[in-house]
Design a protein around this motif. Structure first.
Motif, PDB file in Angstrom:
ATOM      1  N   VAL A 176       0.778  -1.064  -0.031  1.00  0.00           N
ATOM      2  CA  VAL A 176       0.057  -0.040   0.013  1.00  0.00           C
ATOM      3  C   VAL A 176       0.871   1.411  -0.117  1.00  0.00           C
ATOM      4  O   VAL A 176       0.606   2.210  -0.556  1.00  0.00           O
ATOM      5  CB  VAL A 176      -0.979   0.121   1.111  1.00  0.00           C
ATOM      6  N   LEU A 177       1.883   1.468   0.899  1.00  0.00           N
ATOM      7  CA  LEU A 177       2.844   2.365   0.747  1.00  0.00           C
ATOM      8  C   LEU A 177       3.435   2.586  -0.501  1.00  0.00           C
ATOM      9  O   LEU A 177       3.465   3.794  -0.828  1.00  0.00           O
ATOM     10  CB  LEU A 177       3.951   2.093   1.877  1.00  0.00           C
ATOM     11  N   VAL A 178       3.792   1.525  -1.285  1.00  0.00           N
ATOM     12  CA  VAL A 178       4.476   1.942  -2.605  1.00  0.00           C
ATOM     13  C   VAL A 178       3.210   2.306  -3.548  1.00  0.00           C
ATOM     14  O   VAL A 178       3.795   3.365  -4.132  1.00  0.00           O
ATOM     15  CB  VAL A 178       4.908   0.470  -2.964  1.00  0.00           C
ATOM     16  N   LEU A 179       2.137   1.980  -3.592  1.00  0.00           N
ATOM     17  CA  LEU A 179       0.988   2.541  -4.278  1.00  0.00           C
ATOM     18  C   LEU A 179       0.712   3.908  -3.843  1.00  0.00           C
ATOM     19  O   LEU A 179       0.307   4.627  -4.508  1.00  0.00           O
ATOM     20  CB  LEU A 179      -0.124   1.637  -4.103  1.00  0.00           C
ATOM     21  N   VAL A 180       0.666   4.363  -2.409  1.00  0.00           N
ATOM     22  CA  VAL A 180       0.554   5.502  -2.058  1.00  0.00           C
ATOM     23  C   VAL A 180       1.765   6.649  -2.962  1.00  0.00           C
ATOM     24  O   VAL A 180       1.355   7.725  -3.083  1.00  0.00           O
ATOM     25  CB  VAL A 180       0.580   5.802  -0.742  1.00  0.00           C
ATOM     26  N   ALA A 181       2.862   6.076  -2.545  1.00  0.00           N
ATOM     27  CA  ALA A 181       3.889   6.600  -3.228  1.00  0.00           C
ATOM     28  C   ALA A 181       3.795   6.858  -4.587  1.00  0.00           C
ATOM     29  O   ALA A 181       4.514   7.942  -5.092  1.00  0.00           O
ATOM     30  CB  ALA A 181       5.472   5.975  -2.662  1.00  0.00           C
ATOM     31  N   SER A 185      -4.945   6.576  -5.905  1.00  0.00           N
ATOM     32  CA  SER A 185      -5.893   7.079  -4.748  1.00  0.00           C
ATOM     33  C   SER A 185      -6.428   5.681  -4.282  1.00  0.00           C
ATOM     34  O   SER A 185      -6.035   4.417  -4.341  1.00  0.00           O
ATOM     35  CB  SER A 185      -7.322   7.638  -5.627  1.00  0.00           C
ATOM     36  N   ASN A 186      -7.147   5.856  -3.035  1.00  0.00           N
ATOM     37  CA  ASN A 186      -7.676   4.691  -2.247  1.00  0.00           C
ATOM     38  C   ASN A 186      -8.421   3.710  -3.310  1.00  0.00           C
ATOM     39  O   ASN A 186      -8.125   2.448  -3.074  1.00  0.00           O
ATOM     40  CB  ASN A 186      -8.703   5.186  -1.163  1.00  0.00           C
ATOM     41  N   GLN A 187      -9.234   4.246  -4.140  1.00  0.00           N
ATOM     42  CA  GLN A 187      -9.897   3.454  -5.121  1.00  0.00           C
ATOM     43  C   GLN A 187      -8.986   2.578  -5.892  1.00  0.00           C
ATOM     44  O   GLN A 187      -9.348   1.386  -6.358  1.00  0.00           O
ATOM     45  CB  GLN A 187     -11.099   4.148  -5.914  1.00  0.00           C
ATOM     46  N   GLU A 188      -8.012   3.401  -6.483  1.00  0.00           N
ATOM     47  CA  GLU A 188      -7.043   2.796  -7.310  1.00  0.00           C
ATOM     48  C   GLU A 188      -6.148   1.802  -6.675  1.00  0.00           C
ATOM     49  O   GLU A 188      -5.767   0.496  -7.287  1.00  0.00           O
ATOM     50  CB  GLU A 188      -6.381   3.749  -7.998  1.00  0.00           C
ATOM     51  N   ILE A 189      -5.848   2.066  -5.455  1.00  0.00           N
ATOM     52  CA  ILE A 189      -5.050   0.810  -4.628  1.00  0.00           C
ATOM     53  C   ILE A 189      -5.931  -0.404  -4.360  1.00  0.00           C
ATOM     54  O   ILE A 189      -5.534  -1.378  -4.494  1.00  0.00           O
ATOM     55  CB  ILE A 189      -4.939   1.698  -3.147  1.00  0.00           C
ATOM     56  N   ALA A 190      -7.343  -0.095  -4.131  1.00  0.00           N
ATOM     57  CA  ALA A 190      -8.262  -1.150  -4.106  1.00  0.00           C
ATOM     58  C   ALA A 190      -8.572  -1.927  -5.171  1.00  0.00           C
ATOM     59  O   ALA A 190      -8.478  -3.064  -5.032  1.00  0.00           O
ATOM     60  CB  ALA A 190      -9.658  -0.700  -3.602  1.00  0.00           C
ATOM     61  N   ASP A 191      -8.427  -1.540  -6.290  1.00  0.00           N
ATOM     62  CA  ASP A 191      -8.507  -2.119  -7.654  1.00  0.00           C
ATOM     63  C   ASP A 191      -7.271  -2.705  -7.730  1.00  0.00           C
ATOM     64  O   ASP A 191      -7.340  -4.113  -8.272  1.00  0.00           O
ATOM     65  CB  ASP A 191      -8.708  -1.071  -8.882  1.00  0.00           C
ATOM     66  N   GLU A 192      -5.998  -2.283  -7.731  1.00  0.00           N
ATOM     67  CA  GLU A 192      -4.714  -2.919  -7.760  1.00  0.00           C
ATOM     68  C   GLU A 192      -4.764  -4.310  -7.059  1.00  0.00           C
ATOM     69  O   GLU A 192      -4.027  -5.191  -7.262  1.00  0.00           O
ATOM     70  CB  GLU A 192      -3.558  -1.990  -7.543  1.00  0.00           C
ATOM     71  N   LEU A 193      -5.060  -4.104  -5.715  1.00  0.00           N
ATOM     72  CA  LEU A 193      -4.779  -5.256  -4.700  1.00  0.00           C
ATOM     73  C   LEU A 193      -6.087  -5.981  -4.614  1.00  0.00           C
ATOM     74  O   LEU A 193      -6.151  -7.034  -3.866  1.00  0.00           O
ATOM     75  CB  LEU A 193      -4.458  -4.697  -3.283  1.00  0.00           C
ATOM     76  N   VAL A 204      -4.205   2.516   4.541  1.00  0.00           N
ATOM     77  CA  VAL A 204      -3.624   3.735   4.230  1.00  0.00           C
ATOM     78  C   VAL A 204      -3.549   4.279   5.643  1.00  0.00           C
ATOM     79  O   VAL A 204      -2.349   4.702   6.251  1.00  0.00           O
ATOM     80  CB  VAL A 204      -4.127   4.575   3.332  1.00  0.00           C
ATOM     81  N   SER A 205      -4.583   4.485   6.323  1.00  0.00           N
ATOM     82  CA  SER A 205      -4.467   4.843   7.671  1.00  0.00           C
ATOM     83  C   SER A 205      -3.498   4.156   8.703  1.00  0.00           C
ATOM     84  O   SER A 205      -3.027   4.656   9.277  1.00  0.00           O
ATOM     85  CB  SER A 205      -6.025   4.811   8.507  1.00  0.00           C
ATOM     86  N   ASN A 206      -3.487   2.809   8.716  1.00  0.00           N
ATOM     87  CA  ASN A 206      -2.527   2.239   9.333  1.00  0.00           C
ATOM     88  C   ASN A 206      -1.051   2.391   9.062  1.00  0.00           C
ATOM     89  O   ASN A 206      -0.119   2.490  10.049  1.00  0.00           O
ATOM     90  CB  ASN A 206      -2.762   0.529   9.278  1.00  0.00           C
ATOM     91  N   VAL A 207      -0.864   2.531   7.625  1.00  0.00           N
ATOM     92  CA  VAL A 207       0.511   2.876   7.316  1.00  0.00           C
ATOM     93  C   VAL A 207       1.169   4.381   7.849  1.00  0.00           C
ATOM     94  O   VAL A 207       1.961   4.416   8.452  1.00  0.00           O
ATOM     95  CB  VAL A 207       0.724   2.999   5.664  1.00  0.00           C
ATOM     96  N   LEU A 208       0.141   5.506   7.937  1.00  0.00           N
ATOM     97  CA  LEU A 208       0.417   6.628   8.406  1.00  0.00           C
ATOM     98  C   LEU A 208       0.451   6.618   9.729  1.00  0.00           C
ATOM     99  O   LEU A 208       1.186   7.364  10.483  1.00  0.00           O
ATOM    100  CB  LEU A 208      -0.914   7.677   8.024  1.00  0.00           C
ATOM    101  N   ARG A 209      -0.234   5.739  10.654  1.00  0.00           N
ATOM    102  CA  ARG A 209      -0.221   5.568  11.866  1.00  0.00           C
ATOM    103  C   ARG A 209       1.133   5.023  12.259  1.00  0.00           C
ATOM    104  O   ARG A 209       1.828   5.434  13.295  1.00  0.00           O
ATOM    105  CB  ARG A 209      -1.469   4.857  12.727  1.00  0.00           C
TER     106      ARG A 209
END
Length: 233
Positions: A176-181, A185-193, A204-209
């Motif tokens: 998820v971090l790689v995709l954020v970087a 978007s969250n929807q694009e991350i969802a589609d990818e994974l 994403v929230s867990n990564v930031l935390r």
């Protein structure tokens, strides 16, 4: 759908109460091998087998209807239809008197945490010796927890020296971090994974935390510095 385990437990020739076991693995040869070395013991009785998590739940429901639930389910993690982690959660929820011991080839801590969080009473790797498997079943039947020694050492290390930074992320969270970087978007991350948008947002929230960050831009910088993604031109 709560149901008690069998009240009329069988006993071994020595008078010990027998532990009833359901074996769940998608490989028939594995099931037969496990059955072979469990059934030579007077205090263990293999009462059924299943090839995936859904079949295991179906068998447990049928057994519950006749008051013949097993004491312990010995289950693999990676299976079709319903995997072992999801099945463990369902079993411990629907049949609280039944204990679950995971026997798998996968020792990643993410999987260990998920299995234990879902209620597993044991976690073993498939390179375990037969006496370890037998001990895990007996310990689980008593209501205690048995962990593969290698898994136990890693859990202890986590407690003594908890991971920080990138090391604190699970494999999925690193993805998820790689995709954020990469600006997804969250929807694009969802589609990818192939997950829901809500699950992507939670990751994403867990990564930031875990990285103690407040924005996706900061997360992108961390990913670049860690060498997970190339710098954006």
């Amino acid at each position: 759908m709560n149901a008690p385990s069998s009240s009329s437990a069988a006993r071994s020739p020595e008078g010990r109460e027998q532990v009833r076991v359901l074996i769940v693995d998608d490989h028939a040869v594995v099931r037969r091998g496990i059955r072979a070395y469990l059934e030579v013991l007077d205090d263990l009785q293999v009462v059924a087998e299943a090839g995936d998590g859904q079949e295991a739940l179906d068998r447990l429901e049928a057994m519950a209807a006749h008051g013949e639930l097993p004491d312990v389910v010995l289950i693999d993690l990676l299976m079709p239809k319903m995997d072992g982690a999801a099945a463990t959660a369902r079993i411990t929820e629907c049949f609280p008197g039944v204990r679950v011991v995971v026997l798998t080839s996968f020792g990643e801590m993410e999987r260990v945490h998920a299995a234990l969080a879902n209620g597993a009473s044991g976690y073993l790797l498939k390179d375990a010796e037969p006496p370890e498997v037998i001990t895990a079943i007996r310990v689980a039947a008593r209501g205690d927890v048995f962990l593969d020694p290698a898994v136990a050492r890693r859990l202890t290390q986590e407690i003594v020296s908890p991971p920080t930074g990138i090391g604190a992320l699970t494999t999925r969270e690193r993805d998820v971090l790689v995709l954020v970087a990469s600006g997804r978007s969250n929807q694009e991350i969802a589609d990818e994974l192939v997950i829901s948008e809500r699950t992507a947002r939670t990751h994403v929230s867990n990564v930031l935390r875990k990285l103690q960050l407040t924005s996706r831009t900061q997360a992108a910088l961390v990913a670049v510095r860690a060498g997970l993604v190339p710098p954006q031109n």
